[in-house]
Enzyme design. Structure first.
Site, mmCIF file in Angstrom:
data_model
loop_
_atom_site.group_PDB
_atom_site.id
_atom_site.type_symbol
_atom_site.label_atom_id
_atom_site.label_comp_id
_atom_site.label_asym_id
_atom_site.label_seq_id
_atom_site.Cartn_x
_atom_site.Cartn_y
_atom_site.Cartn_z
ATOM 1 N N LYS A 1 -2.416 -2.091 -3.175
ATOM 2 C CA LYS A 1 -3.478 -1.238 -2.603
ATOM 3 C C LYS A 1 -3.080 0.221 -2.832
ATOM 4 C CE LYS A 1 -5.969 -0.286 1.696
ATOM 5 N NZ LYS A 1 -6.636 -0.887 2.845
ATOM 6 N N GLU A 42 0.824 -1.215 0.000
ATOM 7 C CA GLU A 42 0.000 0.000 0.000
ATOM 8 C C GLU A 42 0.861 1.270 0.000
ATOM 9 O OE1 GLU A 42 -2.600 0.434 3.404
ATOM 10 O OE2 GLU A 42 -3.658 2.119 2.513
HETATM 11 P P1 13P Z 1 -9.070 4.313 4.128
HETATM 12 O O1 13P Z 1 -9.929 3.550 3.175
HETATM 13 O O2 13P Z 1 -9.829 4.943 5.246
HETATM 14 O O3 13P Z 1 -8.130 5.240 3.431
HETATM 15 O O4 13P Z 1 -8.143 3.254 4.847
HETATM 16 C C1 13P Z 1 -7.547 2.259 4.114
HETATM 17 C C2 13P Z 1 -6.392 1.753 4.843
HETATM 18 O O5 13P Z 1 -6.236 0.578 4.990
HETATM 19 C C3 13P Z 1 -5.422 2.723 5.352
HETATM 20 O O6 13P Z 1 -4.222 2.084 5.559
#
Ligand code: 13P
Length: 343
Positions: free
Chosen positions: A219, A177
């Protein structure tokens, strides 16, 4: 590493037009969200809230996996049943956030590096023993006219790749991510440009660290103008810029792409995902889905407010958002779904 097992888990996480529910807020972040609504910031309240999510009837129709936090993966219901067992019994795959947060990056004012590599091999083994089958690590990239620096991008990409490699060694599918955050006045074009540069660097580092692309899930953020940008974008502009960026930077071998919501309003995040599928479905080489925290949970949290008599209505709100996001994954979301739910 067992590549087939990793590939099977990764495929399962994005199959059936389902997505992930991120409920991995750290204790301080969860407390902030509770404080904003006057909910007590206690372990008991956090446990009750997470149980409410896990016990939501029918969520497994739309949600393939939950991303948990260290506190939650260790919790048990009052009758002693581990939360992880309740999750797997509901047909949902448990995952775990394993980074230890974004800290100031030395020599780079206003930029962050995500920590958590020290001792990670041992922590991953413990989580595997608790039933986790995938993991998550979030890097934070800030944008303005001169940020991000190359130093910040490379340090975070390197850490993501080291984490992903350790996950695969342990038999966990890594969710990678790299989040380009929405804070600031930057334009949609600037966000897309930075996102592309970050993703290219992340995939370079994943290659250097010999990470199996078929056994990981990306992600990313959507390409969005900064929250303070005067020129906000249409749903179609966001979909076009996001897909263009991903097609340029993400190898087709990756098992799936699941977006974070990043602070977008829940219905808007759903509309953006829907537009990507409505406009590009046949040209996307990977399954494209969601892994939202706020955009799935916030409407439910706003209803629950820590009050047990609101629990069932909060669960219905969560169920509804998950259902809308599955419809978006199919390019079949319609704002009318929201009106029907509002009655
Ligand atoms: P949000 O969808 O609130 O951005 O959170 C996703 C997430 O996993 C943050 O690390």
């Amino acid at each position: 590493m067992n590549p087939n097992m990793l590939i099977d888990t990764a495929k399962l996480l994005v199959s059936g037009d389902k997505g992930l529910l991120a409920m991995d807020e750290s204790v301080p972040t969860c407390n902030l969200r509770f404080a904003a609504l006057g909910i007590p910031q206690t372990e008991a309240a956090r446990q009750t809230y997470r149980e409410l999510i896990v016990d939501t009837p029918g969520l497994g129709e739309f949600i393939s996996g939950f991303i948990l936090y260290d506190e939650t993966i260790r919790q048990r219901r009052k009758d002693g049943t581990p939360l992880v067992k309740l999750i797997t019994d509901a047909g949902i795959i448990p995952g775990i956030k394993v980074d230890t947060g974004a800290k100031d990056l030395a020599s780079y004012p206003r930029e962050k590096i995500t920590e958590g590599l020290d001792g990670l091999r041992g922590r991953l083994a413990e989580y595997v023993g608790m039933g986790a089958r995938f993991a998550k690590w979030r890097a934070v990239i800030a944008v303005d006219h001169c940020l991000p620096s190359r130093g910040c991008i490379e340090a975070n990409a390197h850490a993501l790749a080291r984490y992903a490699s350790l996950c695969q060694e342990a038999g966990l599918v890594p969710i990678v991510e790299p989040e380009v955050i929405m804070d600031g006045g930057h334009t949609l074009e600037r966000c897309a440009e930075v996102s592309e540069e970050v993703l290219r660097c992340v995939f370079d580092q994943l290659y250097v660290q010999k990470v199996l692309l078929e056994g990981l899930i990306l992600k990313p953020n959507m390409a969005l103008p900064g929250l303070a940008c005067p020129a906000q974008a249409t749903v179609e502009e966001v979909a076009d810029a996001t897909v263009k960026c991903l097609l340029r930077a993400v190898p087709a071998a990756v098992s799936g792409i699941v977006f974070l919501s990043g602070g977008q309003a829940a219905e808007l995040a759903t509309a953006h995902l829907n537009a990507m599928h409505a406009r590009f479905k046949s040209s996307l080489p990977w399954p494209v889905s969601f892994s939202f925290a706020r955009a799935l949970q916030q409407p439910a949290l706003n209803i629950w407010l820590g009050n047990p008599s609101n629990a069932s209505e909060a669960q219905q709100a969560l169920y509804h958002r998950a259902k809308c996001n599955q419809a978006a994954r199919r390019g079949q979301y319609d704002a009318k779904m929201e009106e029907v739910a509002r009655g």
